[in-house]
Enzyme design. Structure first.
Site: not given
Length: 493
Positions: A86, A248
Site C-alpha cells: 500500500h 509482503d
C-alpha cells in the site's frame, strides 16, 4: 558436493529490511541479514519513511546475509523482493524520489479515502467495482492527498510505485508491478486484473496518473537483470535476474507453502494478518475481507489488523520489560486478565473498521490493576482482533485444519497457545520465521529456474514440529467468554 543454486530474498518491512540467502537445491537458508528503518510519525496519523533508508538497509542486510552464508555474491542467480503493501513512492522523470513514502499504516488520508469511497458508492460500490473496499492506508487516497496537499509535487509525478516496485526500479531501472501487490492500491480490479483508469481520471483528469502507472507483469516473470552499478554496490552477480517480487503478504504465502487451498497463514508482526489461498476471486460481502490477487497465480483473501506487536511492544516498554519478563507476566495472569480488557487500537484500526479509534482499557478495579493483567490484556486484545478477522474469512467458506504461524510473536510459546485456544485450531510455525524474505527467494528461483512453484515450496518450506500447539478445551471455553466481552466493548465504539 551438491551444486548450489543460490537466490537472494529481500523483505522491506516497516521496521526494517531482512535478507536471506537460499540454496534452492537443498531448500536450506544459508544466511540471514537485517537492518532497521526509522519512521516519520505525527499525532494526525502520518506514518512515512524516506525510501533512501530502504536502499541503505537493503545493502546492509544483503552484505550481512552473504557474510553469514559464507558464499560469494557472484554466485547469486536471482533476487526476489517483498515489500510492505500500500505504500506510495512518487518519482520524477529523472527517477528521483519526490517526497517521503506514505505507508500502509498512515491514516492521515482518511478524509480523502472517505470521499473516494462516496464516489465509488460506499463499501458495497467499491466491492462491486474493484473487488475490494478501499480503506485508509490503501494507495489511492494517498494520491488524492498529494494532489491537494502538495500540488507542486503532484505536477512532477512521472512514476507511481509501491515500495517493492521502487526497490525493483532501483535494481533494474524498470518500473513494473505484479498483480498481488497491485491489488492493494485501490485503483486495481482484482477480478479482471487491470488498473481502474477511470478512477485515476476522477482524481486528476489530465491523465498524469495513468501515464505514471508501472507495467503489469505475471508473478513468474522477471523485471529484468540487475544494473551493473547496483550489482557492484551489493557485491552481486551482474547477470542476476530480478523477479517480479510482490507484497509482503503475497511473499509470506509462498514462504509458508500457502499456494493451494486449505492452508491459512497468520502473521504476528507489527500488524496482524491472516490469509488463505483461493483459486477463484470469491469477493466477500464483508468490506474487511480483502480478496487480493496472490503472487502465485490465484487469489489471497486476507484480513489485516493495524495493531499487534506494535501495541504489545508499547506496553512492554512502558514497564521496561524484556521479552522473557513480559511473557512471564502474561503467564502469571489468568485467561481474561481478571476482567481487564484492552482495545489496542493505538493506530486506529482496520479490522474491525475503526480508523479513528484510539486504544482503551476497560474493567479496571482496585484488585485487578497490575502489570501481569495489563500485559495479558494487551496480548489478548490484539489476538481477539485476529479472531474477529478469522471469523470473517471462515464466513466466505474457507476451511483449514491448521494455522501456519509466522512473525515475531510466533516465537513466543505463550502466544502460540493463546492463538490455538482463541481460534480453536492447531497452530504450527514454519522453520524459517522470515517467511516473506523466504517467499521472495523461492519466487526468484521459480522465475529463474523454471521449476514448478509447488516443487520449490515442498523442498524449501519446512514446518517446525516442536512448535505444534493444540487447543485446550477448557481454555477454548474460557477465552470464548473473554472474546465476547471484547466484542461488547468494540460494539460501544
Amino acid at each position: 558436493m551438491t551444486q548450489q543454486n543460490l537466490y537472494l530474498g529481500i523483505d522491506c518491512g516497516t521496521q526494517g529490511t531482512k535478507a536471506i540467502v537460499l540454496d534452492a537445491a537443498t531448500g536450506k537458508v544459508l544466511g540471514l541479514g537485517a537492518a532497521s528503518h526509522t519512521l516519520i510519525s505525527s499525532a494526525n496519523g502520518r506514518r512515512e519513511q524516506a525510501p533512501h533508508e530502504w536502499l541503505d538497509a537493503f545493502t546492509e542486510a544483503t552484505h550481512r546475509a552473504l557474510q553469514q552464508a559464507g558464499v560469494d555474491g557472484q554466485d547469486i542467480l536471482a533476487i526476489g523482493v517483498s515489500g510492505q503493501q500500500h505504500g506510495l513512492v512518487l518519482l520524477d522523470d529523472q527517477g528521483q524520489v519526490l517526497r517521503p513514502a506514505k505507508l500502509w499504516c498512515d491514516t492521515e488520508t482518511s478524509a480523502e479515502n472517505h470521499r473516494l469511497l462516496d464516489y465509488l458508492g460506499g463499501e458495497s460500490g467499491s466491492l462491486e467495482r474493484l473487488g475490494v473496499a478501499i480503506a485508509p492506508g490503501y494507495t489511492v487516497s494517498k494520491l488524492l492527498w498529494t494532489l491537494e496537499q502538495h500540488p507542486a509535487v503532484f505536477a512532477r509525478i512521472a512514476h507511481i510505485l509501491l515500495p517493492h516496485d521502487y526497490l525493483n526500479y532501483w535494481l533494474t531501472g524498470r518500473a513494473c508491478a505484479e498483480y498481488g501487490d497491485a491489488s492493494g492500491t485501490g485503483y486495481f480490479n482484482v477480478r479482471t486484473r487491470e488498473w481502474d483508469l477511470p478512477l485515476l481520471r476522477h482524481i486528476d483528469a489530465s491523465g498524469r496518473l495513468e501515464a505514471a502507472l508501472p507495467h503489469l507483469i505475471e508473478a513468474d516473470q522477471a523485471v529484468g537483470r540487475i544494473l551493473p552499478a547496483i550489482a557492484e554496490h551489493l557485491g552481486i552477480n551482474p547477470n542476476a535476474l530480478v523477479s517480479s517480487g510482490g507484497g509482503d503478504n503475497m511473499m509470506g504465502a509462498i514462504g509458508t507453502g500457502n499456494i493451494t487451498p486449505g492452508v491459512i497463514t497468520m502473521s504476528l508482526g507489527s500488524s496482524g494478518t491472516i490469509y488463505a489461498c483461493a483459486d477463484q476471486p470469491n469477493v466477500s460481502a464483508q468490506a474487511s475481507v480483502a480478496t487480493f490477487c496472490s503472487s502465485s497465480g490465484g487469489w489471497l483473501p486476507l484480513i489485516c489488523t493495524m495493531n499487534l506487536t506494535n501495541a504489545t511492544g508499547v506496553v512492554r516498554e512502558l514497564f521496561e520489560l524484556d521479552l522473557a519478563a513480559f511473557n512471564t507476566l502474561v503467564e502469571q495472569s489468568p485467561i481474561g486478565a481478571e476482567g481487564v480488557s484492552m482495545l489496542p487500537f493505538l493506530n486506529g484500526e482496520r479490522v474491525p473498521a475503526l480508523p479513528h479509534a484510539s486504544g482503551s482499557l476497560h474493567g479496571l478495579n482496585m484488585t485487578n490493576l497490575n502489570r501481569a493483567n495489563l500485559c495479558r490484556a494487551a496480548v489478548e486484545g490484539t489476538t481477539f482482533g485476529l479472531r474477529y478477522g478469522l471469523d470473517l474469512l471462515r464466513q466466505t467458506g474457507l476451511q483449514s485444519h491448521s494455522i501456519r504461524l509466522i512473525g515475531g510473536g510466533s516465537k513466543s510459546p505463550v502466544w502460540r497457545q493463546m492463538v490455538a485456544d482463541i481460534m480453536n485450531t492447531e497452530v504450527i510455525c514454519t522453520e524459517q520465521s522470515e517467511a516473506a524474505a523466504l517467499g521472495a527467494a523461492i519466487q526468484a528461483a521459480w522465475c529463474q529456474s523454471g521449476e514448478s512453484l509447488e516443487a520449490l515450496c515442498t523442498r524449501c518450506v519446512s514446518l517446525d514440529a516442536d512448535s505444534s500447539t493444540r487447543p485446550s478445551a477448557t481454555s477454548v471455553s474460557a477465552y470464548q467468554q473473554a472474546y465476547e466481552r471484547y466484542q461488547q466493548h468494540v460494539a460501544t465504539l
